[in-house]
Write a protein that holds these residues in place. Structure first.
Motif, PDB file in Angstrom:
ATOM      1  N   ALA A   5       0.847  -1.193   0.000  1.00 34.68           N
ATOM      2  CA  ALA A   5       0.000   0.000   0.000  1.00 34.68           C
ATOM      3  C   ALA A   5       0.884   1.244   0.000  1.00 34.68           C
ATOM      4  O   ALA A   5       1.855   1.321   0.754  1.00 34.68           O
ATOM      5  N   HIS A   6       0.548   2.166  -0.853  1.00 36.38           N
ATOM      6  CA  HIS A   6       1.236   3.456  -0.884  1.00 36.38           C
ATOM      7  C   HIS A   6       0.739   4.286   0.295  1.00 36.38           C
ATOM      8  O   HIS A   6      -0.456   4.299   0.592  1.00 36.38           O
ATOM      9  N   LEU A   7       1.645   4.963   1.005  1.00 35.81           N
ATOM     10  CA  LEU A   7       1.284   5.803   2.147  1.00 35.81           C
ATOM     11  C   LEU A   7       1.536   7.265   1.766  1.00 35.81           C
ATOM     12  O   LEU A   7       2.602   7.819   2.045  1.00 35.81           O
ATOM     13  N   PRO A   8       0.573   7.913   1.110  1.00 35.63           N
ATOM     14  CA  PRO A   8       0.791   9.272   0.612  1.00 35.63           C
ATOM     15  C   PRO A   8       0.948  10.314   1.714  1.00 35.63           C
ATOM     16  O   PRO A   8       1.407  11.426   1.455  1.00 35.63           O
ATOM     17  N   ALA A   9       0.584   9.987   2.947  1.00 33.84           N
ATOM     18  CA  ALA A   9       0.708  10.942   4.055  1.00 33.84           C
ATOM     19  C   ALA A   9       2.095  10.907   4.686  1.00 33.84           C
ATOM     20  O   ALA A   9       2.322  11.534   5.711  1.00 33.84           O
ATOM     21  N   ARG A  10       3.051  10.185   4.067  1.00 32.21           N
ATOM     22  CA  ARG A  10       4.420  10.091   4.575  1.00 32.21           C
ATOM     23  C   ARG A  10       5.363  10.743   3.575  1.00 32.21           C
ATOM     24  O   ARG A  10       5.095  10.798   2.379  1.00 32.21           O
ATOM     25  N   ALA A  11       6.476  11.258   4.074  1.00 31.96           N
ATOM     26  CA  ALA A  11       7.517  11.862   3.234  1.00 31.96           C
ATOM     27  C   ALA A  11       8.870  11.369   3.739  1.00 31.96           C
ATOM     28  O   ALA A  11       8.989  10.903   4.872  1.00 31.96           O
ATOM     29  N   VAL A  12       9.894  11.487   2.895  1.00 33.13           N
ATOM     30  CA  VAL A  12      11.231  11.043   3.271  1.00 33.13           C
ATOM     31  C   VAL A  12      12.219  12.186   3.063  1.00 33.13           C
ATOM     32  O   VAL A  12      12.353  12.713   1.957  1.00 33.13           O
ATOM     33  N   GLN A  75       4.518  17.456   8.147  1.00 34.26           N
ATOM     34  CA  GLN A  75       5.553  18.008   9.013  1.00 34.26           C
ATOM     35  C   GLN A  75       6.919  18.069   8.342  1.00 34.26           C
ATOM     36  O   GLN A  75       7.865  18.581   8.921  1.00 34.26           O
ATOM     37  N   ALA A  76       7.032  17.578   7.123  1.00 38.20           N
ATOM     38  CA  ALA A  76       8.337  17.475   6.459  1.00 38.20           C
ATOM     39  C   ALA A  76       9.014  18.834   6.291  1.00 38.20           C
ATOM     40  O   ALA A  76      10.203  18.974   6.594  1.00 38.20           O
ATOM     41  N   ASP A  77       8.297  19.843   5.812  1.00 34.92           N
ATOM     42  CA  ASP A  77       8.909  21.165   5.614  1.00 34.92           C
ATOM     43  C   ASP A  77       9.348  21.782   6.934  1.00 34.92           C
ATOM     44  O   ASP A  77      10.454  22.314   7.035  1.00 34.92           O
ATOM     45  N   MET A  78       8.496  21.696   7.942  1.00 35.65           N
ATOM     46  CA  MET A  78       8.842  22.232   9.253  1.00 35.65           C
ATOM     47  C   MET A  78      10.065  21.513   9.815  1.00 35.65           C
ATOM     48  O   MET A  78      10.993  22.139  10.326  1.00 35.65           O
ATOM     49  N   LEU A  79      10.095  20.202   9.696  1.00 31.43           N
ATOM     50  CA  LEU A  79      11.209  19.420  10.219  1.00 31.43           C
ATOM     51  C   LEU A  79      12.506  19.766   9.495  1.00 31.43           C
ATOM     52  O   LEU A  79      13.543  19.985  10.126  1.00 31.43           O
ATOM     53  N   ARG A  80      12.447  19.868   8.174  1.00 29.78           N
ATOM     54  CA  ARG A  80      13.642  20.230   7.396  1.00 29.78           C
ATOM     55  C   ARG A  80      14.147  21.613   7.796  1.00 29.78           C
ATOM     56  O   ARG A  80      15.341  21.811   8.012  1.00 29.78           O
ATOM     57  N   GLN A  81      13.262  22.577   7.936  1.00 33.03           N
ATOM     58  CA  GLN A  81      13.664  23.934   8.311  1.00 33.03           C
ATOM     59  C   GLN A  81      14.244  23.986   9.719  1.00 33.03           C
ATOM     60  O   GLN A  81      15.279  24.617   9.943  1.00 33.03           O
ATOM     61  N   ARG A  82      13.609  23.328  10.661  1.00 33.35           N
ATOM     62  CA  ARG A  82      14.095  23.360  12.045  1.00 33.35           C
ATOM     63  C   ARG A  82      15.422  22.628  12.188  1.00 33.35           C
ATOM     64  O   ARG A  82      16.294  23.084  12.918  1.00 33.35           O
TER      65      ARG A  82
END
Length: 120
Positions: A5-12, A75-82
């Motif tokens: 199953a593809h999990l579109p709500a996840r990012a790497v 949360q990916a953008d926030m996590l990358r920025q922080r």
């Protein structure tokens, strides 16, 4: 039969560079030295006051050149920025991979024949 199953709500996200492990070690709640190819670690990123900001899984890529952070896509953008704010003199680069996250269950745990590999 293996189901995928593809999990579109996840990012790497990726953390690369010579200081990638020590950089994350000082910022997250779990031991980053335990991360190795084939062994993921779940961890949390907290504010300086100890408030939860994000949690994610950390994987080592098979070549051992970067750490991959499987996090909530929202949360990916926030996590990358922080994380970037704390980089300072560390030899670490934080970026987006464009990888898609999938879950597999049932049958053999290996990927089925003909399933595309992750991009380089």
């Amino acid at each position: 039969m293996v189901r995928i199953a593809h999990l579109p709500a996840r990012a790497v996200l990726s953390v690369s560079g010579a200081d990638r492990v020590s950089f994350l070690q000082g910022l997250v709640s779990n031991d980053m030295t335990a991360v190795a190819p084939g062994h993921a670690v779940w961890t949390a990123f907290l504010s300086p006051q100890g408030k939860w900001l994000a949690d994610f899984f950390v994987f080592a890529d098979p070549e051992g050149t970067r750490l991959l952070l499987d996090c909530d896509a929202g949360q990916a953008d926030m996590l990358r920025q922080r994380l970037s704010r704390f980089r300072l003199r560390a030899q670490a680069e934080i970026g987006e991979t464009g990888y898609a996250v999938h879950a597999a269950w049932g049958g053999d745990a290996t990927m089925p024949e003909g399933y595309p590999a992750a991009p380089d």
